[in-house]
Design an enzyme around this catalytic site. Sequence first.
Site, PDB file in Angstrom:
ATOM      1  N   ARG A 179      12.280  -6.395  -0.710  1.00  0.00           N
ATOM      2  CA  ARG A 179      10.873  -6.748  -1.001  1.00  0.00           C
ATOM      3  C   ARG A 179       9.906  -5.657  -0.552  1.00  0.00           C
ATOM      4  NH1 ARG A 179      13.796 -10.460  -2.496  1.00  0.00           N
ATOM      5  NH2 ARG A 179      14.170  -8.756  -3.902  1.00  0.00           N
ATOM      6  N   CYS A 227       8.685 -17.604  -2.392  1.00  0.00           N
ATOM      7  CA  CYS A 227       9.001 -17.704  -0.965  1.00  0.00           C
ATOM      8  C   CYS A 227       7.825 -17.213  -0.136  1.00  0.00           C
ATOM      9  CB  CYS A 227      10.249 -16.867  -0.644  1.00  0.00           C
ATOM     10  SG  CYS A 227      11.732 -17.628  -1.302  1.00  0.00           S
ATOM     11  N   GLU A 229       5.813 -12.971   3.277  1.00  0.00           N
ATOM     12  CA  GLU A 229       6.065 -12.100   2.121  1.00  0.00           C
ATOM     13  C   GLU A 229       4.864 -12.180   1.173  1.00  0.00           C
ATOM     14  OE1 GLU A 229       9.951 -12.590   0.296  1.00  0.00           O
ATOM     15  OE2 GLU A 229       9.016 -12.563  -1.680  1.00  0.00           O
TER      16      GLU A 229
HETATM   17  C1  LIG Z   1       7.547 -19.937  -8.940  1.00  0.00           C
HETATM   18  C2  LIG Z   1       7.686 -18.571  -8.300  1.00  0.00           C
HETATM   19  C3  LIG Z   1       8.948 -18.022  -8.110  1.00  0.00           C
HETATM   20  C4  LIG Z   1       9.087 -16.763  -7.518  1.00  0.00           C
HETATM   21  N1  LIG Z   1      10.343 -16.254  -7.332  1.00  0.00           N
HETATM   22  C5  LIG Z   1      10.469 -15.001  -6.814  1.00  0.00           C
HETATM   23  C6  LIG Z   1      11.769 -14.411  -6.670  1.00  0.00           C
HETATM   24  O1  LIG Z   1      12.803 -15.006  -7.006  1.00  0.00           O
HETATM   25  N2  LIG Z   1      11.840 -13.159  -6.154  1.00  0.00           N
HETATM   26  C7  LIG Z   1      10.721 -12.453  -5.772  1.00  0.00           C
HETATM   27  O2  LIG Z   1      10.849 -11.306  -5.322  1.00  0.00           O
HETATM   28  N3  LIG Z   1       9.497 -13.001  -5.915  1.00  0.00           N
HETATM   29  C8  LIG Z   1       9.345 -14.238  -6.415  1.00  0.00           C
HETATM   30  N4  LIG Z   1       8.102 -14.781  -6.528  1.00  0.00           N
HETATM   31  C9  LIG Z   1       6.926 -14.003  -6.092  1.00  0.00           C
HETATM   32  C10 LIG Z   1       6.337 -13.115  -7.218  1.00  0.00           C
HETATM   33  O3  LIG Z   1       6.856 -13.520  -8.453  1.00  0.00           O
HETATM   34  C11 LIG Z   1       6.643 -11.638  -6.989  1.00  0.00           C
HETATM   35  O4  LIG Z   1       6.243 -11.183  -5.712  1.00  0.00           O
HETATM   36  C12 LIG Z   1       5.969 -10.751  -8.044  1.00  0.00           C
HETATM   37  O5  LIG Z   1       6.410  -9.441  -7.881  1.00  0.00           O
HETATM   38  C13 LIG Z   1       4.446 -10.789  -7.947  1.00  0.00           C
HETATM   39  O6  LIG Z   1       3.915 -10.014  -9.000  1.00  0.00           O
HETATM   40  P1  LIG Z   1       2.395 -10.203  -9.443  1.00  0.00           P
HETATM   41  O7  LIG Z   1       2.129  -9.313 -10.589  1.00  0.00           O
HETATM   42  O8  LIG Z   1       2.106 -11.623  -9.617  1.00  0.00           O
HETATM   43  O9  LIG Z   1       1.647  -9.623  -8.168  1.00  0.00           O
HETATM   44  P2  LIG Z   1       0.386 -10.257  -7.417  1.00  0.00           P
HETATM   45  O10 LIG Z   1       0.776 -11.540  -6.786  1.00  0.00           O
HETATM   46  O11 LIG Z   1      -0.787 -10.263  -8.309  1.00  0.00           O
HETATM   47  O12 LIG Z   1       0.183  -9.154  -6.279  1.00  0.00           O
HETATM   48  C14 LIG Z   1       1.170  -8.973  -5.276  1.00  0.00           C
HETATM   49  C15 LIG Z   1       0.937  -7.608  -4.625  1.00  0.00           C
HETATM   50  O13 LIG Z   1       1.190  -6.589  -5.581  1.00  0.00           O
HETATM   51  C16 LIG Z   1       0.040  -5.758  -5.700  1.00  0.00           C
HETATM   52  N5  LIG Z   1      -0.070  -5.325  -7.092  1.00  0.00           N
HETATM   53  C17 LIG Z   1      -0.165  -6.090  -8.208  1.00  0.00           C
HETATM   54  N6  LIG Z   1      -0.259  -5.303  -9.300  1.00  0.00           N
HETATM   55  C18 LIG Z   1      -0.229  -4.024  -8.869  1.00  0.00           C
HETATM   56  C19 LIG Z   1      -0.310  -2.742  -9.486  1.00  0.00           C
HETATM   57  N7  LIG Z   1      -0.436  -2.591 -10.816  1.00  0.00           N
HETATM   58  N8  LIG Z   1      -0.261  -1.635  -8.695  1.00  0.00           N
HETATM   59  C20 LIG Z   1      -0.137  -1.738  -7.365  1.00  0.00           C
HETATM   60  N9  LIG Z   1      -0.071  -2.898  -6.695  1.00  0.00           N
HETATM   61  C21 LIG Z   1      -0.117  -4.027  -7.448  1.00  0.00           C
HETATM   62  C22 LIG Z   1      -1.123  -6.635  -5.269  1.00  0.00           C
HETATM   63  O14 LIG Z   1      -2.237  -5.844  -4.868  1.00  0.00           O
HETATM   64  C23 LIG Z   1      -0.512  -7.414  -4.148  1.00  0.00           C
HETATM   65  O15 LIG Z   1      -0.483  -6.620  -2.972  1.00  0.00           O
HETATM   66  C24 LIG Z   1       7.930 -16.044  -7.119  1.00  0.00           C
HETATM   67  C25 LIG Z   1       6.659 -16.585  -7.327  1.00  0.00           C
HETATM   68  C26 LIG Z   1       6.525 -17.833  -7.902  1.00  0.00           C
HETATM   69  C27 LIG Z   1       5.146 -18.399  -8.132  1.00  0.00           C
END
Ligand SMILES: Cc1cc2nc3c(=O)[nH]c(=O)nc-3n(C[C@H](O)[C@H](O)[C@H](O)COP(=O)(O)OP(=O)(O)OC[C@H]3O[C@@H](n4cnc5c(N)ncnc54)[C@H](O)[C@@H]3O)c2cc1C
Length: 319
Positions: free
Chosen positions: A180, A228, A308
Site C-alpha cells: 500500500r 480497509c 490506510e
Molecule cells: C468497497 C471498497 C473496497 C476496497 N477494497 C480495496 C482493496 O481490496 N485493496 C485496496 O488496496 N484498496 C481497497 N479500497 C480502497 C481504495 O479502493 C484504494 O485505496 C484506491 O486506490 C483509492 O483510489 P481513489 O482514486 O479512490 O483515491 P482517493 O481515495 O480519491 O485518494 C486516495 C489518495 O490518493 C491520492 N490521489 C488520488 N488521485 C491521485 C493522482 N492522480 N495523483 C496523485 N495522488 C492521487 C489522494 O490525494 C489521496 O492521498 C477499497 C475501497 C472501497 C470503498
Amino acid sequence: MTVAGPASLYADLDVVAELDRPLGPLTWYGVGGPADVLIHPRSVEALSTLVERCRRDAIPLRVLGSGANLLVDDEGVDGVVVLLDDPAFKAVEFNADGLVERMRVHGGASMERLVTECARRGLRGVEQMSGIPASLGGAIRMNAGGKFGAIGDAVEAVAVVGTDGELRVYGRSELHFGYRETNLPAGVVAWAVLRVEPDDPVACRKRVLDIFSYKKSTQPMGAASAGCMFRNPTMPDGSRESAGKLIDLAGLKGTRVGDAVVSMEHGNFLAFDRVKGAGHASAADMRRLVERVQAEVLQQFGVELVTEVVFWRRGEATG
Ligand SMILES: Cc1cc2nc3c(=O)[nH]c(=O)nc-3n(C[C@H](O)[C@H](O)[C@H](O)COP(=O)(O)OP(=O)(O)OC[C@H]3O[C@@H](n4cnc5c(N)ncnc54)[C@H](O)[C@@H]3O)c2cc1C
C-alpha cells in the site's frame, strides 16, 4: 465563502473552478465539508501551471481520485482540490506506442472500467484490481491491491506533475511498489503505462469475475466505507498480521460511534450505517470510532494500528 488565494491563481487557465464545493458526494464515505475551490483541469499544461502557482503562493493543493480511500473532515479542506475528471484525464490508449502489450492510462481513468474493458479485449494484467474502486492515480498512489496482486505489478512507467509543476516520467527501474505504498515523489499522477498480455477473453472475464466474487464473499462491498481502515501491522517477527483479525479478536465488531460502525462482516471495514444514519453521518463520528478501535487494540495486544485511509482536514499537511 472562504477564498483560496486570488482567483488569478486559475482564472487564466484552461480549467473549471467551483468555489465552496462539498466533497462528501465525491467520496465513498459520503461525508465531509467543502473544498475552498475544486478545480477540474482540462489539460496537463493547465494542471502543471496550477500546481506550480500553488507552491509559489503557499496554497495547499490536494488531489481527489474516486474518493474510495478518503475521509474528508466535516469542516472541509482549505486551498485547492484538483479533480481529474475531464475527458483529457480519463482516457485509455490501448496499443500505446503501437504495442498490444502496452497501454497508457490517464490519471482520472476509472480502474473498474479499465478492468472490464481489458477483459473484454482479452488483455491480462490488471485483473487483480477487480472489485477495487479507484482512479488510476489513486490506485498508483496507494499501490492498491490485495490477495491477487497490486497495481504496481503492471506498471511500466508513471508520469507525475511534481510540486514544482514539472512533468517527469519515472521508469520501472526507478519505481518501488510496496504494501500500500510507493516511492513516487509528491505530486499528481498524470498518466501511467501499464503492461498487459493478450489472452483468451473468456478466460480473462472468468478471472475478473472470480476475483470479484471472492472479494464480495469476504468484504461488505456495498457499505459506505473506504475499504480497509487500517494497514495490516508488522509484528515483532517481521510477519504481517491482519488488522481485521485483531479487531475481531478484540471483540470490536459492531462497535458504534453515532452512525459509524465496525462492520460485523469484516473487522477492518469501518462504515457508516446508512439506514440508521438517515443522512446525519459525520466524519467526526468516524474519527472517534477509529480512535476507539486503535486504543482497544493497543491495550489488548500492544499493537498500534495505523490508518490506510487518508484523512483530509483544514490546516493539516496535504495528503
Ligand atoms: C468497497 C471498497 C473496497 C476496497 N477494497 C480495496 C482493496 O481490496 N485493496 C485496496 O488496496 N484498496 C481497497 N479500497 C480502497 C481504495 O479502493 C484504494 O485505496 C484506491 O486506490 C483509492 O483510489 P481513489 O482514486 O479512490 O483515491 P482517493 O481515495 O480519491 O485518494 C486516495 C489518495 O490518493 C491520492 N490521489 C488520488 N488521485 C491521485 C493522482 N492522480 N495523483 C496523485 N495522488 C492521487 C489522494 O490525494 C489521496 O492521498 C477499497 C475501497 C472501497 C470503498
